[in-house]
Design an enzyme around this catalytic site. Structure first.
Site, mmCIF file in Angstrom:
data_model
loop_
_atom_site.group_PDB
_atom_site.id
_atom_site.type_symbol
_atom_site.label_atom_id
_atom_site.label_comp_id
_atom_site.label_asym_id
_atom_site.label_seq_id
_atom_site.Cartn_x
_atom_site.Cartn_y
_atom_site.Cartn_z
ATOM 1 N N ARG A 183 0.968 -1.206 -0.031
ATOM 2 C CA ARG A 183 -0.161 0.051 -0.041
ATOM 3 C C ARG A 183 0.750 1.259 -0.007
ATOM 4 N NH1 ARG A 183 -4.522 1.134 4.996
ATOM 5 N NH2 ARG A 183 -5.020 3.050 4.295
ATOM 6 N N GLU A 229 -9.955 5.666 24.573
ATOM 7 C CA GLU A 229 -9.644 4.662 23.386
ATOM 8 C C GLU A 229 -8.693 3.614 24.129
ATOM 9 O OE1 GLU A 229 -7.250 6.185 20.392
ATOM 10 O OE2 GLU A 229 -8.130 4.695 18.661
ATOM 11 N N GLY A 272 -1.072 14.559 20.848
ATOM 12 C CA GLY A 272 -1.592 15.306 19.876
ATOM 13 C C GLY A 272 -1.917 16.636 20.645
ATOM 14 N N ASN A 317 2.161 2.035 14.628
ATOM 15 C CA ASN A 317 1.108 1.076 14.030
ATOM 16 C C ASN A 317 1.297 0.929 12.569
ATOM 17 O OD1 ASN A 317 -0.147 3.348 13.731
ATOM 18 N ND2 ASN A 317 -2.160 2.418 14.434
ATOM 19 N N CYS A 355 -6.341 3.575 14.593
ATOM 20 C CA CYS A 355 -6.967 4.540 15.040
ATOM 21 C C CYS A 355 -8.455 4.377 14.408
ATOM 22 C CB CYS A 355 -6.356 5.630 14.779
ATOM 23 S SG CYS A 355 -6.249 5.855 12.865
ATOM 24 N N THR A 356 -8.695 3.561 13.339
ATOM 25 C CA THR A 356 -9.768 3.250 12.717
ATOM 26 C C THR A 356 -10.472 2.012 13.338
ATOM 27 O OG1 THR A 356 -8.566 2.479 11.012
ATOM 28 C CG2 THR A 356 -9.462 4.657 10.778
ATOM 29 N N GLU A 410 -3.602 13.280 12.966
ATOM 30 C CA GLU A 410 -4.370 12.187 13.020
ATOM 31 C C GLU A 410 -4.208 11.431 14.418
ATOM 32 O OE1 GLU A 410 -3.666 9.131 10.424
ATOM 33 O OE2 GLU A 410 -4.889 7.644 11.326
ATOM 34 N N ARG A 445 -9.263 4.239 6.708
ATOM 35 C CA ARG A 445 -8.697 5.162 6.264
ATOM 36 C C ARG A 445 -8.976 5.166 4.654
ATOM 37 N NH1 ARG A 445 -2.699 5.642 5.752
ATOM 38 N NH2 ARG A 445 -2.969 3.955 6.945
HETATM 39 O O1 G3H Z 1 -4.060 3.904 12.757
HETATM 40 C C1 G3H Z 1 -4.722 4.813 12.012
HETATM 41 C C2 G3H Z 1 -4.342 4.407 10.504
HETATM 42 O O2 G3H Z 1 -4.499 5.748 9.987
HETATM 43 C C3 G3H Z 1 -5.531 3.843 10.289
HETATM 44 O O3 G3H Z 1 -5.603 3.193 8.767
HETATM 45 O O4 G3H Z 1 -7.893 2.417 8.482
HETATM 46 O O5 G3H Z 1 -5.979 1.678 6.853
HETATM 47 O O6 G3H Z 1 -5.879 0.814 9.172
HETATM 48 P P1 G3H Z 1 -6.280 1.938 8.293
#
Ligand code: G3H
Length: 493
Positions: A118, A394, A250, A169, A299-300, A265, A454
């Protein structure tokens, strides 16, 4: 292993001590101090990184400042060629980089490979999209009181020196998402990798260098965030800070840095609302993926699920079934395993503590809940209340909490009162109802019938409240890393 290619990164001992990149050469810090990078898989030290000194930071940032002007002067099409070459080198070293990522941050094989590929695709996309970035020309005549004698030539120019701070991560992908847009638009980069993930980030730096990014245009400075973070962020020669990490850090950075642009982010803590008409099988599958991929350290990730009693009674057993069937916890080097360890003992301690606290406060552990070292079982909790720590702040681990609500309005209140605002998911078979509900949810992005995520990487990606500042996503990041510069022509009457 492509030893020669990366030879100068370290002293080649076992475990290696890595150098930092001062913009021209790989070098050891005069501090004589290093920071251990340990594998979450087994706690072994896999390398040591330099703890750079403040004067090394000053010198490196000055190099970045000087190099930026020359870099900006290189035609964008040439800058793009260098970046495409970097993408190709990443693909060329995919196997090695994937293996490194698995060892360094405990990603599973599939997740690590996906991150690497990616990243290469993202570089290509940024380099292409950069070519479409343009300014404009405006005439005064369209505003009352002005005429054709006044016109503005509006250029888009780089900001200068951009500080990029990446998280553990996605140490390659979220570094690429910062470094590449900065470079294609003519900025130079001061790159601060995460400690866990630093080794992968150093390899990435070397790939950009070998692809042809000139001296000084990228500098990579290593050390603990608590040692060098504030110094970097408040450095007077830094023109912008782009950061991915926790909401706490942040906010700390934002308070410190003053009047320069930021692109942040931060934490997500994302909810999913399930409406009674949702396809419960498909919803359960998305919840499992959303909650447990990369051990919930995204984070998502989905952190809590909101539904009326009958809805939760239908979906929860399916989520448990799918978890049993799909999630196999274990050593991430074994390709069959798809749930690895969390990043550190401290992270595992915190997650375990919160699970036990939720249990003591009458949440029900429906599945999992146990811990072995850094491995936390995929954990499903029921009867969770929004005030419980497990979802109030979180929880960066493989835990998903079910919250039983009395009405959809209650779900809206819970989400909109939260201090986070990255994404939310709605599951329903009525897209119209989904869109209506989405309009009432105060987060960056609402997903209908999918887990939060994301990608695709050209979509806008943003958090509000404690979840971030500014908008990422290819075109949006390019815009954020440039500014408009109007030159106003005043012609004789
Ligand atoms: O941890 C934060 C990332 O921006 C999440 O990306 O949704 O592709 O796993 P992702």
């Amino acid at each position: 292993m492509p030893k020669d290619y990366f030879a100068q990164l370290s002293d080649q001992k076992s475990p290696p001590t890595y150098n930092f990149f001062d913009g021209e050469k790989w070098t050891a810090s005069t501090s004589g101090k290093t920071v251990d990078v340990t594998s979450p898989i087994n706690g072994n030290i896999i390398g040591r990184i330099q703890l750079v000194t403040f004067s090394e930071i000053d010198r490196a940032i000055m190099k970045a400042r000087q190099a930026q002007k020359n870099w900006q002067a290189i035609p964008m099409i040439q800058r793009g060629k260098i970046l495409h070459l970097a993408a190709d080198w990443i693909r060329h070293h995919e196997y090695y980089l994937t293996t490194l990522l698995i060892k360094e941050i405990g990603k599973t094989t599939a997740e690590a490979k996906d991150e690497i590929l990616r990243s290469a695709d993202m570089i290509d996309y940024f380099a292409n999209e950069g070519l479409n970035l343009r300014g404009e020309e405006l005439s005064g005549e369209v505003f009352p009181g002005y005429d054709q004698t006044k016109m503005a030539i509006i250029e888009r120019v780089p900001l200068g020196v951009i500080l990029a701070i990446a998280p553990f991560n996605y140490p390659v992908n979220l570094s690429v998402s910062k470094i590449t847009p900065a470079l294609i638009t003519g900025n130079s980069i001061v790159f601060k990798p995460p400690t866990q993930g630093a080794i992968s980030s150093l390899y990435l730096t070397e790939i950009f260098r070998i692809a042809g990014v000139p001296d000084g245009t990228i500098v990579t400075l290593t050390g603990g965030g608590s040692d060098i973070g504030d110094y970097l962020c408040t450095h007077p020669q830094v023109d912008m800070v782009t950061f991915t990490g926790s909401s706490l850090v942040g906010k700390h950075i934002a308070e410190k840095i003053g009047m320069i642009p930021i692109l942040f982010e931060c934490g997500g803590n994302n909810p999913a609302i399930i409406l009674p008409d949702a396809d419960m099988e498909a919803t359960a599958a998305e919840i499992v993926k959303g909650a447990f991929s990369y051990s919930g350290q995204r984070c998502t990730a989905i952190k809590y699920v909101l539904g009326l009693d009958p809805t939760i009674d239908k979906v929860l057993p399916k989520v448990v079934e799918r978890t049993k069937e799909l999630i196999k916890m274990g050593d991430p080097r074994i390709p069959e395993n798809n749930l690895g360890p969390v990043i550190s003992d401290a992270a595992a301690d915190e997650i375990e503590k919160r699970i036990l606290l939720a249990k003591a406060q009458e949440a029900r552990i429906v599945y999992g809940g146990k811990r072995e070292g850094k491995y936390i079982e995929p954990t499903i909790l029921d009867n969770v209340r929004p005030s419980m720590e497990i979802i109030h702040t979180e929880t960066f681990g493989p835990v998903v909490s079910f919250v039983r609500i009395k009405s959809i309005d209650e779900a809206l209140t819970i989400i909109n009162d939260s201090s986070y605002g990255l994404q939310a998911s709605i599951f329903t078979s009525d897209e119209g109802a989904g869109i209506n509900l989405a309009k009432k949810i105060n987060v960056g992005t609402v997903q209908i019938n999918s887990k939060p995520q994301r990608g695709p990487d050209h979509f806008p990606f943003l958090g509000i409240k404690g979840s971030g500042a500014g908008v990422q996503g290819v075109r949006y990041t390019l815009e954020a890393m440039t500014r408009l510069k109007p030159i106003v022509l005043n012609k004789p009457q």
